[in-house]
Design an enzyme around this catalytic site. Structure first.
Site, short mmCIF file in Angstrom:
data_model
loop_
_atom_site.label_atom_id
_atom_site.label_comp_id
_atom_site.label_asym_id
_atom_site.label_seq_id
_atom_site.Cartn_x
_atom_site.Cartn_y
_atom_site.Cartn_z
N GLU B 68 17.87 -1.51 22.89
CA GLU B 68 17.25 -3.04 22.94
C GLU B 68 16.44 -2.92 23.92
OE1 GLU B 68 20.81 -1.50 22.87
OE2 GLU B 68 21.52 -1.78 20.94
N HIS B 137 30.87 -8.24 20.38
CA HIS B 137 30.90 -8.59 19.09
C HIS B 137 30.84 -9.30 18.20
CE1 HIS B 137 30.58 -3.49 18.88
NE2 HIS B 137 29.01 -3.89 18.31
C1 LIG Z 1 24.02 -1.31 22.80
C2 LIG Z 1 24.45 -1.30 21.52
N1 LIG Z 1 23.16 -0.91 20.43
C3 LIG Z 1 24.24 -0.89 19.31
C4 LIG Z 1 24.98 -1.26 18.44
C5 LIG Z 1 25.45 -0.56 17.19
N2 LIG Z 1 25.87 0.38 16.55
C6 LIG Z 1 27.16 0.92 17.12
S1 LIG Z 1 27.49 2.20 16.35
C7 LIG Z 1 25.11 2.77 16.55
C8 LIG Z 1 25.27 4.31 16.05
C9 LIG Z 1 25.49 4.90 17.45
O1 LIG Z 1 24.85 5.86 17.23
P1 LIG Z 1 25.53 7.59 17.97
O2 LIG Z 1 25.33 7.30 19.26
O3 LIG Z 1 25.03 8.94 17.62
O4 LIG Z 1 27.16 7.52 17.06
P2 LIG Z 1 27.74 7.90 15.94
O5 LIG Z 1 28.12 6.20 15.41
O6 LIG Z 1 27.08 9.11 15.20
O7 LIG Z 1 29.18 8.56 16.48
C10 LIG Z 1 25.06 1.24 16.37
C11 LIG Z 1 23.47 1.64 16.46
C12 LIG Z 1 26.38 -1.09 19.43
N3 LIG Z 1 27.39 -1.24 19.29
N4 LIG Z 1 25.58 -1.08 20.70
#
Ligand SMILES: Cc1ncc(C[n+]2csc(CCOP(=O)(O)OP(=O)(O)O)c2C)c(N)n1
Ligand SMILES: [Mg+2]
Lengths: 362, 333
Positions: B68, B137
């Site tokens: 972000e 959220h």
């Molecule tokens: C700061 C922030 N940005 C975006 C999100 C939305 N979001 C939740 S999970 C996710 C993906 C995370 O990917 P990864 O770190 O690879 O974990 P995985 O879901 O694959 O376990 C996103 C973009 C969030 N919760 N917090």
């Protein structure tokens, strides 16, 4: 220190379990630094198996409960990645800290989380780990050394670094482990935490669960590198890659990193290559076509639990019957916990303003 | 409901009105692009970027890493140097990750540079509780943004305004946050085809009344309208004002209404303490004190993080019932 890498899917540690003495010699011969972690005992193998089965059954049922409307909100399931939580947590006590992610149930189960307060939390009940205030994305247990799932991607690593600072400051031998995803590895918070952990030589292990996707975006579309562990060199800590579908490989790699941290050797970035079977949120998710059925099936062929169970039988550690008994017991635990959660009361409205501050400490 | 003529209006959910707003902007402004997490291939997790990649291509509909701080910085740097970025911040709560870019860079650069930098950047973000998405959220943090000189902030409450305000925001040569509400995504109404503006800084009287003025922000407008309907049965005729813009705030429309009703109630989903309602209340007493027959009251969330459990969240979010109760208190009924 330069990053060092291991090939993924290293097979020798698994074989080692059959005849620990002989295989230790083999492992030593293959690798430059002497192995510090002893070959796991049958007890350890069984515990890791139990952890993985408990995670899988918990998550499968949680997915069903969500689809039945029993669990509100967002549910990120850990199915497929069990070997990572089990292999790492096998080395930790309740005095060691972990920080988790939005995909946090597996970490808590492996850290010793009980099904009843876990399901109760997901159901939003007063008997849950967080009294129904946190839910899936904030599930936590201070008693078990679990500093919370996290709704903020990249939220955990700085906290784990702080907990590691605290361990060092208070001169104990405890470590902290930060779990984070490949997607999270692009958050500034992760880099800041890693740099500080390396600078202060903190007992902190950064475990990147690289499941190939951040939400619906593949790794190739969110970063220009293939191995997150490459970044370790830039932080000044060892970077290690292991097969995150192989609990023995995780166990060995994590064991080395954790032992190093306990003995004042500072942090490690451990990347575990793994895969989530379900969608990003829930089971089926939004129905987006961002990965192929072939890819999912290919990973399922490497399933951490099935593969490990075959090993356990080959090695004579467990019989088919014993394995089945584990599944039956865990399934029963899940059932009882769901019943418990179902019958548990919702938190009363008066609890809304409780726990905002520590009233006792004021 | 809205002022514009709508020959080609059709029923559209809020989510698709957002989509049309972005689409119109990308069509009319060749310097515009949208960047954010999962906006391109996935079409945004809410679905409001559906089809944009196909129409405008990957140079103008850009998937970003989960970074972000980087994304918001991209908006600052690109807008200061000739682009008109639309930045998508998936959840308003994630603003913590990029608050420096928002507060110290985006909002202030023009002033610090003596007016020599122009930042035509629009940030779309999603606030609001109601889906058991818990403390990180579900927040309504518009007061954080409205506190920043240099930043404009609006909160479209319905589909018509969502489309029109996105277009206005993107045509504006200032940083603008468009704070959307996830609990309104499926809410449908008539929305015209083609581009139109809903001006920033103008409130809208949604319902005429004589007994008191209810000023509501974002989704709370609908709760206020529902409350007003029920209050009518009790013989209370409430005027409902949709604030629409938080910064700049349309004080005049509110004051004019109070001159008629002599009572005011301010409603928002954010926590009451330090919420925008305190500012509005203060403005009302500064500018309309002589017209008031009762203290200005507020309905807002209690001073706690947003709880997960539906049992608690229900109590947490202001609704028509809590508004009615407060109206009765204001009117000493
Ligand atoms: C700061 C922030 N940005 C975006 C999100 C939305 N979001 C939740 S999970 C996710 C993906 C995370 O990917 P990864 O770190 O690879 O974990 P995985 O879901 O694959 O376990 C996103 C973009 C969030 N919760 N917090
Ligand atoms: Mg991932």
């Amino acid at each position: 220190m330069a990053a060092k890498k291991k090939p993924a899917a290293k097979k020798s540690p698994v074989k080692k379990a059959a005849a620990p003495k002989a295989k230790t010699a083999v492992a030593k011969a293959k690798k430059a630094p002497a192995r510090k972690v002893k070959g796991p005992s049958d007890k350890v193998l069984k515990e890791m198996h139990l952890k993985m089965v408990r995670i899988r059954r918990f998550e499968e049922s949680a997915g069903k409960m969500m689809e039945d409307g029993k669990i509100p909100g967002a549910l990120h399931l850990y199915v497929g990645q069990e070997a990572v939580a089990a292999g790492v947590m096998q080395h930790l006590s309740n005095q060691d800290w972990i920080t988790s992610t939005h995909r946090g149930h597996g970490h808590l189960v492996a850290k010793g989380g009980e099904f009843k307060p876990m399901f109760a939390e997901l159901f939003g009940r007063a008997t849950g780990y967080c009294k129904g205030k946190g839910g899936s994305m904030h599930i936590s247990s201070m008693d078990l050394g679990m500093l919370g799932a996290n709704g903020i991607v990249g939220g955990g690593p700085p906290i784990a670094m702080g907990a590691a600072f605290s361990n060092k400051f208070r001169k104990n031998k405890n470590v902290s482990v930060a779990f984070f995803g490949d997607g999270a590895s692009n958050e500034g918070s992760v880099h800041e935490a890693a740099n500080m952990a390396a600078l202060y030589k903190l007992p902190c292990i950064f475990v990147c669960e690289n499941n190939g996707y951040g939400e619906y975006t593949s790794q190739a579309r969110h970063q220009a590198i293939v191995d997150v562990a490459d970044r370790a060199a830039g932080y000044g800590m060892p970077g290690v890659i292991c097969d995150g579908m192989d609990v023995m490989a995780v166990y060995e790699a994590a064991g080395e990193a954790i032992e190093r941290a306990r003995n004042g050797g500072g942090p490690t970035l451990l990347e575990c290559k793994t895969y989530r079977y379900y969608d990003h949120v829930g089971v089926r998710g939004m129905g987006l076509n961002y990965r192929t059925d072939e890819e999912i099936e290919a990973w399922k062929k490497k399933d951490a639990i099935e593969g490990f169970e075959k090993r356990l039988m080959q090695l004579g550690v467990m019989t088919q019957k014993q394995i089945e008994a584990v599944h039956t017991t865990v399934a029963k635990d899940v059932e009882e916990a769901i019943e418990y959660a179902n019958e548990s009361p919702y938190p009363g409205p008066e609890t809304l303003l409780e726990n905002v501050y520590n009233e006792k400490g004021a | 409901m809205s002022e514009a003529a709508k020959p080609q209006a059709r029923e559209l959910p809020y989510v698709m009105a957002i989509n049309e707003g972005i689409r119109e902007v990308l069509r009319e402004q060749q310097d515009a692009f949208i960047a954010g997490e999962d906006v391109a291939v996935a079409g945004s997790v809410y679905g409001y970027c559906t089809g944009l990649l196909d129409e405008f291509g990957p140079d103008r509909v850009v998937d970003t890493p989960i970074s972000e701080k980087g994304i918001m910085g991209l908006g600052v740097g690109a807008s200061a140097t000739g682009c008109r970025p639309i930045i998508d911040l998936m959840f308003m709560d994630f603003i913590g990750e990029c608050m420096d870019e928002v507060a110290n860079q985006m909002a202030k650069m023009r002033f610090m540079f003596g007016g020599k930098a122009t930042l035509p950047v629009t940030v779309l973000t999603m606030g609001g509780a109601g889906g058991s998405l818990a403390a990180q959220h579900s927040q309504s943090l518009e007061a954080w943004l409205a506190h920043l000189p240099g930043m404009k902030v609006c909160m479209p409450s319905d589909a018509y305004d969502a489309k029109g305000m996105i277009i206005s925001a993107c045509r504006d040569d200032n940083p603008v946050f468009v704070v959307l509400n996830k609990a309104s995504l499926a809410m449908t109404m008539e929305v015209p085809e083609g581009p139109y503006e809903v001006p920033l800084g103008e409130a809208c009287v949604r319902r005429q009344g004589t007994n008191l003025t209810i000023v509501a922000f974002g989704r709370m407008v609908h709760e206020a309208m529902a409350a007003a309907d029920k209050l009518k049965d009790l013989g209370i005729d409430a005027e409902v004002i949709d604030a629409r813009s938080v910064q700049p705030f349309d004080t005049a429309t509110v004051v004019n209404s109070i001159k008629k009703t002599h009572r005011a109630l301010v409603i928002h989903e954010a926590v009451k303490f330090g919420g925008i309602g305190g500012e509005i209340t203060a403005q009302i007493q500064e500018e309309a004190f002589d017209y008031l027959d009762a203290p200005v009251m507020r309905v807002a969330a209690p001073f706690s993080p947003v709880p997960f459990s539906p049992a608690l969240e229900q109590v947490y979010i202001p609704n028509a019932e809590s508004i009615i109760a407060k109206v009765k208190e204001t009117l000493e009924l």
